[in-house]
Scaffold this motif. Structure first.
Motif, PDB file in Angstrom:
ATOM      1  N   ASN A 271      -2.981  -0.236 -10.519  1.00  0.00           N
ATOM      2  CA  ASN A 271      -3.083   0.408  -8.436  1.00  0.00           C
ATOM      3  C   ASN A 271      -3.909  -0.916  -8.182  1.00  0.00           C
ATOM      4  O   ASN A 271      -4.254  -1.577  -7.056  1.00  0.00           O
TER       5      ASN A 271
ATOM      6  N   THR B 270      -7.275   1.403   1.647  1.00  0.00           N
ATOM      7  CA  THR B 270      -7.322   0.923   0.307  1.00  0.00           C
ATOM      8  C   THR B 270      -8.284   0.834  -0.696  1.00  0.00           C
ATOM      9  O   THR B 270      -8.237   0.421  -2.094  1.00  0.00           O
TER      10      THR B 270
ATOM     11  N   TYR C 112      -6.931   1.341   7.449  1.00  0.00           N
ATOM     12  CA  TYR C 112      -6.469   0.841   5.644  1.00  0.00           C
ATOM     13  C   TYR C 112      -6.872   0.039   4.801  1.00  0.00           C
ATOM     14  O   TYR C 112      -6.382   0.378   4.009  1.00  0.00           O
TER      15      TYR C 112
ATOM     16  N   MET D 295      -4.528   5.386   3.923  1.00  0.00           N
ATOM     17  CA  MET D 295      -3.539   4.357   3.816  1.00  0.00           C
ATOM     18  C   MET D 295      -2.084   4.784   5.002  1.00  0.00           C
ATOM     19  O   MET D 295      -1.723   3.829   5.974  1.00  0.00           O
TER      20      MET D 295
ATOM     21  N   SER E 123      -4.062  -3.180  -4.936  1.00  0.00           N
ATOM     22  CA  SER E 123      -4.704  -2.667  -4.560  1.00  0.00           C
ATOM     23  C   SER E 123      -5.148  -4.215  -3.662  1.00  0.00           C
ATOM     24  O   SER E 123      -5.481  -4.555  -2.554  1.00  0.00           O
TER      25      SER E 123
ATOM     26  N   GLY F 185       0.383  -1.327  -0.019  1.00  0.00           N
ATOM     27  CA  GLY F 185      -0.373  -0.128  -0.112  1.00  0.00           C
ATOM     28  C   GLY F 185       1.238   1.227   0.115  1.00  0.00           C
ATOM     29  O   GLY F 185       0.303   2.452  -0.896  1.00  0.00           O
TER      30      GLY F 185
ATOM     31  N   ALA G 254      -3.089  -6.363  -1.622  1.00  0.00           N
ATOM     32  CA  ALA G 254      -2.817  -5.730  -0.379  1.00  0.00           C
ATOM     33  C   ALA G 254      -4.181  -6.053   1.174  1.00  0.00           C
ATOM     34  O   ALA G 254      -3.869  -6.010   2.250  1.00  0.00           O
ATOM     35  N   VAL G 255      -5.374  -5.553  -0.027  1.00  0.00           N
ATOM     36  CA  VAL G 255      -6.772  -5.682   1.559  1.00  0.00           C
ATOM     37  C   VAL G 255      -6.361  -7.070   0.821  1.00  0.00           C
ATOM     38  O   VAL G 255      -6.748  -7.802   2.402  1.00  0.00           O
TER      39      VAL G 255
ATOM     40  N   THR H  87       0.045   3.061   8.609  1.00  0.00           N
ATOM     41  CA  THR H  87       1.420   1.916   7.922  1.00  0.00           C
ATOM     42  C   THR H  87       2.264   1.769   9.429  1.00  0.00           C
ATOM     43  O   THR H  87       2.000   0.858   9.556  1.00  0.00           O
TER      44      THR H  87
END
Length: 499
Positions: free
Chosen positions: A165, A77, A73, A110, A169, A13, A172-173, A114
């Motif tokens: 992206n 995202t 977060y 995000m 994404s 992210g 990341a999620v 972090t």
């Protein structure tokens, strides 16, 4: 993915949101042609993202304390991904600008969470490793952004700088929901929405005024009205912060000369080191005829030098007071800008290379040490707020730099075109907006190249002077107590836990 799964989720992210600050740089001429965007449109495509990120960063951190960093977060995202999809499908400049603002909202959620997620996931030596990797990813994002943007723009089209992206994404999620542990929560915390609104209005008005000054002039009525709005918003922000129980920003910190100097340097550093690259990219592509890929590669000396220097400076400068690498590095950024300010009608991209390397060395010294300087300028209990303020000022510096230096470049081009173009101001905005082809029949090519070079030289001289002054101010006014330097690693961990 074992114990390093949370680090991968957070770094994915972080890399994505920071790349999106610079990835649009080499795509600007393609965007201008595809959307019929004006110069001010292009400035806002870059500016609005950094501006929203700066304005909402501290508020997003406070919201994460209440609702949980993992939840914020993942939600940020997801919002970032949906906005990226919208950006890629945009059919007009206003639509793209609005969706970039939504991207900035997701990025703020995000970025604000972090470090707290890493602090919750790792302890001791593992935490130090995780923070080091996270910092390296920050530097890599700056290095990869222009090159990745060039590859995608030339190979697939500018819309793919946003579409890329989506898979990142999703990964990341998925990782966040699977392996990331919830960070510490503070249900009693209150988000200072009034302060957030006042700060956002102040930052937006200042940036809007700087952008409009390129069209209307610095002493015009619209610019003056915008300045008055910014001043009123700043006054309102101060009044709100003095009265709320849990302020967005502890104004008492601004009584410390060291803190004020570090925040001002963070703003100048981001503006001077990075924002003129956007206008250099337009020069490389529209007047030198370089492709998006080669235009991105031409900017690589800065990113490569900064990445290499930042990778080794942490070890070599361990124990050195942060004010020295920050002060000297910021002055090197200024020296690099001066070295680039030698462009002429016959210059090639090689003319910039030596100056880009010097600037990159300065960036490599400043980036790892700036957070240490910020933490050293405040009591340990304020470490989290200092870290959030630092990121806010850095993003605000980028937003203001795009606006201010865009106006400086435009004015320099217009001044150089007097006698060569019927309406120098309009010609300057068209040229800087990527519309060189529309001017070639009316203005000699030599005059266009000379004028653009003159505008860039002026902006780089201004950026260089600001950076040198900021670096000198750090060396003169920032003082680090001995105990602060000795406990710097522990303070960095406290800042991570508090962010």
């Amino acid at each position: 993915m074992g114990k390093w799964g949370p680090l991968v989720a957070v770094c994915l992210g972080t890399f994505m949101l920071l790349v999106d600050v610079s990835i649009v740089v080499v795509a600007l001429p393609a965007m201008a042609g595809g959307l019929g965007a004006s110069l001010s449109d292009l400035q806002w495509v870059m500016d609005i993202y950094a501006l929203v990120l700066a304005a909402l960063l501290l508020a997003a951190g406070a919201a994460a304390d209440v609702l949980g960093g993992r939840r914020i977060y993942a939600a940020g995202t997801t919002l970032f991904a949906l906005a990226s999809l919208g950006c890629g499908l945009a059919t007009s400049a206003p639509e793209l600008i609005a969706l970039r603002a939504v991207q900035g909202l997701g990025a703020a959620a995000m970025f604000a969470t972090t470090l707290s997620l890493l602090a919750a996931a790792y302890q001791g030596k593992d935490r130090s490793v995780a923070l080091g990797v996270w910092g390296a990813v920050n530097g890599a994002a700056a290095a990869v952004g222009p090159v990745l943007g060039g590859v995608l723009t030339q190979g697939l089209g500018w819309r793919w700088i946003f579409f890329i992206n989506l898979p990142v994404s999703v990964a990341a999620v998925w990782l966040t929901l699977r392996v990331v542990r919830e960070a510490r929560r503070d249900p009693g915390r209150r988000v200072d929405w009034a302060g957030t609104a006042c700060f956002a209005l102040f930052a937006g008005a200042v940036t809007y005024g700087a952008v409009r000054a390129g069209d209307d002039g610095w002493v015009s009525v619209p610019t003056g009205v915008t300045g008055a709005v910014a001043l009123l918003a700043l006054v309102a922000f101060v009044l709100v912060e003095r009265r709320v129980a849990q302020p967005l920003m502890d104004l008492a910190l601004f009584r410390r000369a060291s803190f004020v100097t570090v925040m001002g340097t963070a703003l100048v550093f981001s503006a001077s080191a990075f924002t003129i690259l956007a206008y250099i990219s337009v020069w490389l592509q529209t007047l030198l005829g370089m492709s998006p890929i080669t235009g991105g590669l031409a900017l690589l000396p800065l990113a490569a030098a900064s990445f290499l220097v930042s990778a080794v400076s942490g070890r070599l400068l361990h124990g050195v007071p942060a004010r020295y690498p920050v002060g000297i590095g910021t002055m090197l950024v200024g020296a690099g800008e001066f070295a680039q300010a030698v462009l002429g009608a016959g210059s090639s991209w090689l003319t910039l290379s030596a100056g880009l390397v010097v600037t990159g060395v300065g960036v490599g010294l400043v980036s790892p040490a700036l957070s240490g300087a910020a933490l050293a300028s405040v009591p340990p209990r304020e470490a989290g707020m200092a870290g959030g303020a630092l990121n806010t000022f850095r993003q605000l510096g980028y937003a203001l730099g795009i606006a201010v230096f865009g106006t400086v470049v435009t004015s320099g081009i217009a001044s150089a075109l007097h006698g060569s173009a019927a309406r120098p101001g309009d010609a300057a905005r068209a040229l800087l907006g990527g519309g060189a082809a529309s001017l070639r029949g009316a203005v000699p090519q030599h005059a266009l190249r000379s004028a653009f070079a003159s505008g860039l030289n002026t902006a780089m001289m201004v950026a260089g002077a600001l950076a040198v002054l900021a670096g000198a101010a750090v060396l003169i006014w920032v003082r680090t107590p001995r105990h602060t330097e000795a406990t710097a690693p522990r303070e960095r961990e406290k800042a991570a836990a508090a962010s």
